[in-house]
Design an enzyme around this catalytic site. Structure first.
Site, PDB file in Angstrom:
ATOM      1  N   HIS A 145       0.858  -1.186   0.000  1.00 43.07           N
ATOM      2  CA  HIS A 145       0.000   0.000   0.000  1.00 43.07           C
ATOM      3  C   HIS A 145       0.888   1.228   0.000  1.00 43.07           C
ATOM      4  O   HIS A 145       1.945   1.223   0.620  1.00 43.07           O
ATOM      5  CB  HIS A 145      -0.908   0.021   1.244  1.00 43.07           C
ATOM      6  CG  HIS A 145      -2.059   0.956   1.093  1.00 43.07           C
ATOM      7  ND1 HIS A 145      -1.965   2.284   1.400  1.00 43.07           N
ATOM      8  CD2 HIS A 145      -3.316   0.745   0.638  1.00 43.07           C
ATOM      9  CE1 HIS A 145      -3.123   2.857   1.145  1.00 43.07           C
ATOM     10  NE2 HIS A 145      -3.957   1.959   0.670  1.00 43.07           N
ATOM     11  N   ASP A 192      -7.987  -5.559   0.119  1.00 48.06           N
ATOM     12  CA  ASP A 192      -8.457  -6.381  -0.999  1.00 48.06           C
ATOM     13  C   ASP A 192      -8.050  -7.843  -0.880  1.00 48.06           C
ATOM     14  O   ASP A 192      -8.550  -8.685  -1.610  1.00 48.06           O
ATOM     15  CB  ASP A 192      -7.927  -5.814  -2.319  1.00 48.06           C
ATOM     16  CG  ASP A 192      -8.595  -4.494  -2.646  1.00 48.06           C
ATOM     17  OD1 ASP A 192      -9.806  -4.395  -2.429  1.00 48.06           O
ATOM     18  OD2 ASP A 192      -7.909  -3.575  -3.102  1.00 48.06           O
TER      19      ASP A 192
HETATM   20  N1  CMC Z   1       4.069  -7.453  -4.803  1.00 43.79           N
HETATM   21  C1  CMC Z   1       5.412  -7.431  -4.973  1.00 43.79           C
HETATM   22  N2  CMC Z   1       6.192  -6.363  -4.793  1.00 43.79           N
HETATM   23  C2  CMC Z   1       5.595  -5.224  -4.422  1.00 43.79           C
HETATM   24  C3  CMC Z   1       4.197  -5.153  -4.217  1.00 43.79           C
HETATM   25  C4  CMC Z   1       3.443  -6.316  -4.430  1.00 43.79           C
HETATM   26  N3  CMC Z   1       2.121  -6.313  -4.256  1.00 43.79           N
HETATM   27  N4  CMC Z   1       3.875  -3.893  -3.868  1.00 43.79           N
HETATM   28  C5  CMC Z   1       5.017  -3.199  -3.847  1.00 43.79           C
HETATM   29  N5  CMC Z   1       6.056  -4.004  -4.169  1.00 43.79           N
HETATM   30  C6  CMC Z   1       7.481  -3.639  -4.204  1.00 43.79           C
HETATM   31  C7  CMC Z   1       7.825  -2.754  -5.386  1.00 43.79           C
HETATM   32  O1  CMC Z   1       8.181  -3.515  -6.517  1.00 43.79           O
HETATM   33  C8  CMC Z   1       8.963  -1.940  -4.838  1.00 43.79           C
HETATM   34  O2  CMC Z   1      10.106  -2.766  -4.833  1.00 43.79           O
HETATM   35  P1  CMC Z   1      11.580  -2.084  -5.099  1.00 43.79           P
HETATM   36  O3  CMC Z   1      11.788  -1.112  -3.988  1.00 43.79           O
HETATM   37  O4  CMC Z   1      12.534  -3.238  -5.078  1.00 43.79           O
HETATM   38  O5  CMC Z   1      11.497  -1.420  -6.435  1.00 43.79           O
HETATM   39  C9  CMC Z   1       8.571  -1.730  -3.383  1.00 43.79           C
HETATM   40  O6  CMC Z   1       7.748  -2.845  -3.046  1.00 43.79           O
HETATM   41  C10 CMC Z   1       7.849  -0.415  -3.111  1.00 43.79           C
HETATM   42  O7  CMC Z   1       6.662  -0.418  -3.901  1.00 43.79           O
HETATM   43  P2  CMC Z   1       6.121   0.813  -4.722  1.00 43.79           P
HETATM   44  O8  CMC Z   1       5.799   0.359  -6.112  1.00 43.79           O
HETATM   45  O9  CMC Z   1       7.010   1.998  -4.578  1.00 43.79           O
HETATM   46  O10 CMC Z   1       4.792   1.087  -3.927  1.00 43.79           O
HETATM   47  P3  CMC Z   1       3.633   2.064  -4.360  1.00 43.79           P
HETATM   48  O11 CMC Z   1       3.284   2.841  -3.171  1.00 43.79           O
HETATM   49  O12 CMC Z   1       3.985   2.831  -5.593  1.00 43.79           O
HETATM   50  O13 CMC Z   1       2.466   1.052  -4.778  1.00 43.79           O
HETATM   51  C11 CMC Z   1       0.590  -0.367  -4.619  1.00 43.79           C
HETATM   52  C12 CMC Z   1       1.434   0.711  -3.918  1.00 43.79           C
HETATM   53  C13 CMC Z   1      -0.659  -0.630  -3.784  1.00 43.79           C
HETATM   54  C14 CMC Z   1       0.151   0.155  -6.011  1.00 43.79           C
HETATM   55  C15 CMC Z   1       1.443  -1.646  -4.770  1.00 43.79           C
HETATM   56  O14 CMC Z   1       1.827  -2.115  -3.490  1.00 43.79           O
HETATM   57  C16 CMC Z   1       0.704  -2.742  -5.536  1.00 43.79           C
HETATM   58  O15 CMC Z   1       0.689  -2.715  -6.774  1.00 43.79           O
HETATM   59  N6  CMC Z   1       0.057  -3.726  -4.807  1.00 43.79           N
HETATM   60  C17 CMC Z   1      -0.721  -4.749  -5.452  1.00 43.79           C
HETATM   61  C18 CMC Z   1      -2.074  -4.200  -5.881  1.00 43.79           C
HETATM   62  C19 CMC Z   1      -3.014  -4.011  -4.701  1.00 43.79           C
HETATM   63  O16 CMC Z   1      -3.179  -4.896  -3.884  1.00 43.79           O
HETATM   64  N7  CMC Z   1      -3.679  -2.836  -4.675  1.00 43.79           N
HETATM   65  C20 CMC Z   1      -4.684  -2.531  -3.666  1.00 43.79           C
HETATM   66  C21 CMC Z   1      -4.276  -1.408  -2.767  1.00 43.79           C
HETATM   67  S1  CMC Z   1      -5.355  -1.283  -1.331  1.00 43.79           S
HETATM   68  C22 CMC Z   1      -6.916  -0.897  -1.933  1.00 43.79           C
HETATM   69  C23 CMC Z   1      -6.994   0.370  -2.692  1.00 43.79           C
HETATM   70  O17 CMC Z   1      -6.422   1.387  -2.283  1.00 43.79           O
HETATM   71  O18 CMC Z   1      -7.655   0.380  -3.726  1.00 43.79           O
END
Ligand code: CMC
Length: 436
Positions: A312, A370
């Site tokens: 998140h 989720d």
């Molecule tokens: N699986 C694997 N790796 C992950 C995941 C994941 N679900 N989420 C983040 N990471 C990794 C990411 O690759 C990055 O790694 P590195 O530092 O080595 O490059 C690190 O963790 C930091 O992630 P980020 O991409 O900077 O995080 P963000 O804040 O941009 O993204 C997110 C947040 C929710 C989009 C992402 O965690 C994600 O895509 N999760 C899966 C989709 C999901 O479950 N979404 C629902 C969110 S809650 C309900 C809502 O708000 O709608």
């Protein structure tokens, strides 16, 4: 703008020049202080760069507070755990919209106001026949909710608080009706009219599940589970879809069109579409013995595979909604008499592995709301394509409350971010004969 005590300053100095700017440091009631950068361009001739707005407060708001490190979520100051246990969705709608819990008379009046608007114009039915039967219900939601703007355009004067309130009532009341119509359309079953004698959650289930051919009695277990799902998803401060609604609203756009924009943003798998994606992921993995292989794929940067339902932008701890949803999931499955739900077993095994694996631990990736909501919805007999639609029904009150707060803020301006331009420098037009 309501503010916010000025608790100090941050001085920014432009290296290599004698220019510096003193930026006020502002604090809300709770949370991280923010540097007010509004004079930065005037004082130093520079902008700030924050793609994805990870460190930027786009507004001040009194509605919802999240402490991502501590895993805290408050609606108008009330912890989500207390609201999930003691309140219900309609009361939470009142709270989010007006700022305080209602007394009995206020709640009764609010319920009346909302239920009065549950039906949609009969002409809306005709919109549905323009969609393919296999259209994704979120695509239908974007279209039909946007189309409400065409029904209520002329009589919305947004400077009139009563008209804003009626627009809000219409949206809260009609969302379940439109969502259920999208579902029935895909099934080829007749649309079911709302029943105002039922609770918000029970009426939604009635419109989703009943058919004219036989009586349908809403199960209290399902009613409670649906109500809790709605409460947990009702608002989440400045997430992607809410920010979309605010951005659209900042132009003075019609509120129905603003909410349609929010629905479009919610649909993505990184946001509300994740609940559907979690179930697809679990189904694709198939059996628990394949989980380690899947986790290895997630950890491989070249695979671009994400563990859906994990991570998140704000929570760097357990998402408090996920904790409640997990408990609810066990309760609902037990009450529905589902003894062995392989998807739940898989989810729990996945959670166990991920919470002990250094990849997830070091990145503070925890289950989000989720991760478990899809399993409950599936147990309730709701097809995966409807999961994000249910999220949209719940989040409508958040969008509406945030839209109302924005429109009622005399200091609000059109949302208009800046950019770093990295394209071609200025150049002269060349006739086609000169272009190699
Ligand atoms: N699986 C694997 N790796 C992950 C995941 C994941 N679900 N989420 C983040 N990471 C990794 C990411 O690759 C990055 O790694 P590195 O530092 O080595 O490059 C690190 O963790 C930091 O992630 P980020 O991409 O900077 O995080 P963000 O804040 O941009 O993204 C997110 C947040 C929710 C989009 C992402 O965690 C994600 O895509 N999760 C899966 C989709 C999901 O479950 N979404 C629902 C969110 S809650 C309900 C809502 O708000 O709608």
């Amino acid at each position: 703008m309501t503010i916010l005590s000025k608790t100090g300053t941050v001085t920014v100095t432009l290296d290599g020049s004698n220019k510096s700017a003193s930026l006020p440091l502002l604090e809300g009631t709770l949370g991280t202080p923010v540097a007010d950068i509004r004079k930065l361009y005037n004082d130093l001739g520079i902008f700030t760069f924050d793609p994805g707005y990870g460190e930027t407060a786009s507004c001040d708001s009194k509605i919802t507070y999240i402490d991502g490190d501590a895993g805290v979520l408050l609606y108008r100051g009330y912890p989500i755990e207390q609201l999930a246990e003691h309140s219900d969705f309609v009361e939470v709608c009142y709270l989010l919209m007006y700022g305080n819990l209602p007394n009995a008379a206020e709640l009764a009046e609010f319920k009346k106001g909302v239920t009065y608007h549950t039906m949609v114009h009969e002409q809306i039915r005709q919109f549905f026949s323009g969609f393919r039967r296999d259209a994704h219900p979120m695509a239908i939601m974007c279209g039909v909710v946007g189309a409400l703007a065409a029904f209520y355009h002329d009589n919305i004067n947004m400077t009139d608080p009563r008209q804003r309130e009626i627009a809000a009532f219409r949206l809260i009341a009609k969302m379940p009706t439109i969502a259920a119509m999208a579902y029935k359309y895909a099934l080829g079953q007749p649309f079911v009219y709302p029943r105002n004698d039922l609770s918000y959650a029970a009426n939604f289930l009635h419109m989703l599940n009943s058919v004219p051919a036989e009586p349908y009695v809403v199960s209290p277990v399902l009613e409670k589970a649906m109500d809790r799902i709605l409460v947990l998803h009702a608002d989440h401060e400045q997430n992607a879809s809410t920010s979309t609604v605010r951005l659209a609203g900042s132009t003075g756009a019609n509120p129905f069109a603003c909410i349609a924009a929010g629905i479009a943003a919610l649909w993505g798998p990184a946001h509300g579409g994740a609940n559907e994606a979690v179930l697809k992921m679990l189904a694709d993995i198939g059996t628990p013995d394949k989980i380690p292989q899947f986790i290895a794929e997630v950890k491989d940067k070249n695979s671009h595979t994400k563990l859906m339902g994990f991570g998140h932008r704000v929570y760097k701890n357990f998402d408090p909604r996920a904790k409640i949803m997990k408990e609810s999931c066990h309760e609902v499955l037990a009450e529905l008499g589902v003894k062995n739900e392989p998807l739940l077993d898989m989810a729990m095994e996945m959670e166990r592995i991920a919470l002990t694996d250094d990849y997830f631990v070091s990145r503070k990736l925890y289950p989000n709301v989720d991760f478990y909501s899809g399993i409950i919805l599936k147990a309730m007999g709701i097809p995966t394509s409807m999961f994000t639609v249910i999220f949209a029904v719940a989040r409508t009150i958040g969008w509406v409350s945030q839209w109302k707060e924005l429109v009622e803020d005399p200091s609000q301006r059109i949302g208009r971010p800046r950019q770093i331009y990295t394209g071609a420098p200025a150049r002269d037009y060349q006739p086609i004969s000169n272009r190699g």
